[in-house]
Design a protein around this motif. Structure first.
Motif, short mmCIF file in Angstrom:
data_model
loop_
_atom_site.label_atom_id
_atom_site.label_comp_id
_atom_site.label_asym_id
_atom_site.label_seq_id
_atom_site.Cartn_x
_atom_site.Cartn_y
_atom_site.Cartn_z
N ASP A 145 0.84 -1.19 0.00
CA ASP A 145 0.00 0.00 0.00
C ASP A 145 0.88 1.25 0.00
OD1 ASP A 145 -2.30 1.59 0.19
OD2 ASP A 145 -3.19 0.32 1.74
N ALA A 146 0.25 2.41 -0.05
CA ALA A 146 0.95 3.68 0.01
C ALA A 146 0.06 4.70 0.71
CB ALA A 146 1.32 4.18 -1.39
N TYR A 147 0.68 5.74 1.25
CA TYR A 147 -0.06 6.76 1.95
C TYR A 147 -0.63 7.80 0.98
CZ TYR A 147 2.20 4.86 6.10
OH TYR A 147 2.63 4.02 7.10
N ALA A 148 -1.69 8.47 1.42
CA ALA A 148 -2.22 9.62 0.68
C ALA A 148 -1.31 10.79 0.98
CB ALA A 148 -3.65 9.90 1.11
N ARG A 161 0.94 -8.82 10.99
CA ARG A 161 1.38 -7.50 11.40
C ARG A 161 0.19 -6.53 11.48
NH1 ARG A 161 5.12 -7.38 14.36
NH2 ARG A 161 5.48 -5.17 13.85
N PRO A 162 0.32 -5.44 12.25
CA PRO A 162 -0.81 -4.50 12.38
C PRO A 162 -1.21 -3.88 11.05
CG PRO A 162 0.85 -4.10 14.07
CD PRO A 162 1.46 -5.07 13.11
N THR A 163 -2.50 -3.85 10.81
CA THR A 163 -3.02 -3.23 9.59
C THR A 163 -3.12 -1.72 9.80
OG1 THR A 163 -5.33 -3.37 10.30
CG2 THR A 163 -4.39 -5.31 9.17
N PRO A 164 -3.29 -0.94 8.72
CA PRO A 164 -3.47 0.51 8.90
C PRO A 164 -4.63 0.84 9.84
CG PRO A 164 -3.13 -0.01 6.60
CD PRO A 164 -3.28 -1.31 7.31
N GLU A 165 -5.69 0.08 9.75
CA GLU A 165 -6.84 0.30 10.62
C GLU A 165 -6.44 0.23 12.09
OE1 GLU A 165 -11.41 -1.42 11.01
OE2 GLU A 165 -9.80 -2.78 10.35
N GLU A 166 -5.52 -0.68 12.41
CA GLU A 166 -5.10 -0.87 13.79
C GLU A 166 -4.03 0.14 14.21
OE1 GLU A 166 -5.83 -5.71 13.83
OE2 GLU A 166 -3.91 -4.88 13.17
N ARG A 167 -2.99 0.27 13.42
CA ARG A 167 -1.86 1.08 13.87
C ARG A 167 -2.13 2.58 13.77
NH1 ARG A 167 1.19 2.88 9.64
NH2 ARG A 167 0.80 1.90 7.62
N LEU A 168 -3.03 2.99 12.85
CA LEU A 168 -3.40 4.40 12.76
C LEU A 168 -4.65 4.72 13.59
CD1 LEU A 168 -2.75 5.08 8.95
CD2 LEU A 168 -1.24 5.50 10.89
N PHE A 189 -9.31 9.32 7.45
CA PHE A 189 -8.45 10.12 6.60
C PHE A 189 -7.63 11.10 7.43
CE2 PHE A 189 -7.56 13.80 3.85
CZ PHE A 189 -6.91 13.17 2.81
N PHE A 190 -8.25 11.66 8.46
CA PHE A 190 -7.54 12.57 9.35
C PHE A 190 -6.39 11.84 10.04
CE2 PHE A 190 -6.81 14.62 13.45
CZ PHE A 190 -6.70 15.96 13.09
N ALA A 191 -6.63 10.62 10.49
CA ALA A 191 -5.58 9.84 11.16
C ALA A 191 -4.41 9.58 10.23
CB ALA A 191 -6.16 8.52 11.68
N GLU A 192 -4.70 9.27 8.96
CA GLU A 192 -3.63 9.04 7.98
C GLU A 192 -2.88 10.34 7.71
OE1 GLU A 192 -2.90 7.03 3.57
OE2 GLU A 192 -4.94 7.39 4.28
N ALA A 193 -3.61 11.45 7.61
CA ALA A 193 -2.97 12.74 7.36
C ALA A 193 -2.03 13.12 8.50
CB ALA A 193 -4.02 13.82 7.15
N VAL A 194 -2.42 12.83 9.72
CA VAL A 194 -1.55 13.09 10.87
C VAL A 194 -0.26 12.30 10.76
CG1 VAL A 194 -1.30 12.75 13.37
CG2 VAL A 194 -3.40 13.75 12.46
N PHE A 195 -0.37 11.02 10.39
CA PHE A 195 0.83 10.19 10.25
C PHE A 195 1.76 10.76 9.17
CE2 PHE A 195 3.38 6.78 8.52
CZ PHE A 195 3.79 6.08 9.65
N ALA A 212 -6.00 21.27 3.45
CA ALA A 212 -6.99 21.35 4.52
C ALA A 212 -8.40 21.13 3.96
CB ALA A 212 -6.90 22.70 5.21
N GLU A 213 -8.65 21.65 2.76
CA GLU A 213 -9.96 21.42 2.14
C GLU A 213 -10.16 19.95 1.81
OE1 GLU A 213 -11.04 23.95 -1.04
OE2 GLU A 213 -10.17 25.76 -0.14
N VAL A 214 -9.09 19.27 1.39
CA VAL A 214 -9.17 17.83 1.13
C VAL A 214 -9.49 17.10 2.43
CG1 VAL A 214 -7.90 15.78 0.42
CG2 VAL A 214 -7.62 17.93 -0.85
N ALA A 215 -8.76 17.43 3.49
CA ALA A 215 -8.97 16.77 4.78
C ALA A 215 -10.37 17.02 5.31
CB ALA A 215 -7.93 17.25 5.78
N ALA A 216 -10.93 18.19 4.97
CA ALA A 216 -12.29 18.51 5.43
C ALA A 216 -13.35 17.89 4.54
CB ALA A 216 -12.46 20.03 5.47
#
Length: 293
Positions: A145-148, A161-168, A189-195, A212-216
């Motif tokens: 996978d890859a991050y946004a 191993r921990p999935t994104p759902e778990e570790r984020l 999405f906010f949790a992924e953006a923080v990471f 910020a508009e994307v995150a909102a």
């Protein structure tokens, strides 16, 4: 001209052995999402000689895809992405075995993932991603996978191993994949953006007001061809490495590539990340709040 697999892949030899090339010909990869990153990964996989692909996508190519999606062109516009991708792949390797699915792939997720040695997540749909990861875990399949993110990135979640759902820490762990709410999507999405903000220098290479508009949730994600195509190539490298049992240090946290500084950026040590994360969360929340005004 007469096509032969051996001639098609002759220049691969040296990067891989003839035995490894045959292993790639016999291998199967499931790519869910054949647009941006998924399409770029598929292009590298088919040209590397992977002989069996399972492709799934529920959308059709549209004009806005032309800026970054390698199988989007004037001939493929308005055509289902998975089918158009398959057709172009068969023009590269006519001997490849390629199965395509639209949204109906979710009804056969276990069967499709069980056929593949490696899963590549090319979708930005949270519900589909959760189904993909949860099913892959049950079947013992690795997911690439890859991050946004504005910078190319890649991570590999191996079985157990921990999935994104778990570790984020997505707010979805007790929710069925097909019952996800809009609020849960926004929080995930906010949790992924923080990471991303915490662990990469991505914030220096993007318009933060638009981000910020994307995150909102008021704007579609921004995507740029060099970032998307490089990310897909990184995903393909990881898939090929897994198929050939090559040593690799990419884990479920992954890494970012900063082409502006020719630098690999790895996630911060967990203790330091835990200290800084609340500050990043407040900063991102403030950006989103300001964009609401």
């Amino acid at each position: 001209m007469t096509f032969t697999y051996s001639e098609f892949t002759t220049r691969n030899i040296g990067f891989v052995t003839e035995q490894q090339q045959q292993k790639l010909n016999d291998a199967c990869v499931f790519v869910c999402g054949t647009g941006g990153m998924g399409g770029a990964a598929i292009q590298s996989l088919i040209r590397s000689g992977v002989g069996n692909l399972i492709l799934a996508d529920l959308d059709c190519f549209e004009t806005s895809n032309l800026n970054r999606q390698v199988f989007a062109n004037l001939r493929s516009l308005d055509h289902p992405k998975a089918e158009a991708t398959r057709d172009q792949c068969l023009e590269i390797n006519p001997e490849a075995k390629i199965d395509v699915f639209d949204a109906s792939w979710t009804n056969a997720a276990s069967e499709l993932i069980s056929k593949a040695a490696v899963v590549v997540n090319g979708t930005d749909n949270l519900a589909a991603t959760l189904l993909l990861y949860r099913t892959a875990r049950k079947l013992g399949r690795p997911v690439i996978d890859a991050y946004a993110s504005p910078l190319p990135s890649v991570y590999v979640t191996r079985p157990g191993r921990p999935t994104p759902e778990e570790r984020l820490r997505y707010p979805t762990t007790q929710t069925q994949w097909d019952a996800i709410t809009d609020t849960q999507r926004s929080e995930a999405f906010f949790a992924e953006a923080v990471f991303v903000m915490l662990n990469s220098s991505s914030r220096h290479y993007i318009d933060l007001d638009l981000a910020a508009e994307v995150a909102a949730g008021r704007r579609s994600r921004m995507s740029f061809a060099p970032m998307v195509i490089n990310t897909g190539a990184l995903m393909a490298y990881e898939a090929l490495g897994l198929l050939l049992d090559l040593p690799n240090s990419t884990d479920e946290r992954g890494w970012f590539f900063n082409p502006y500084k020719a630098k690999i950026e790895r996630p911060l040590p967990r203790p330091l990340a835990a200290i800084l994360e609340p500050f990043v969360r407040r900063q991102l929340a403030g950006m989103i709040g300001s964009s609401d005004d």
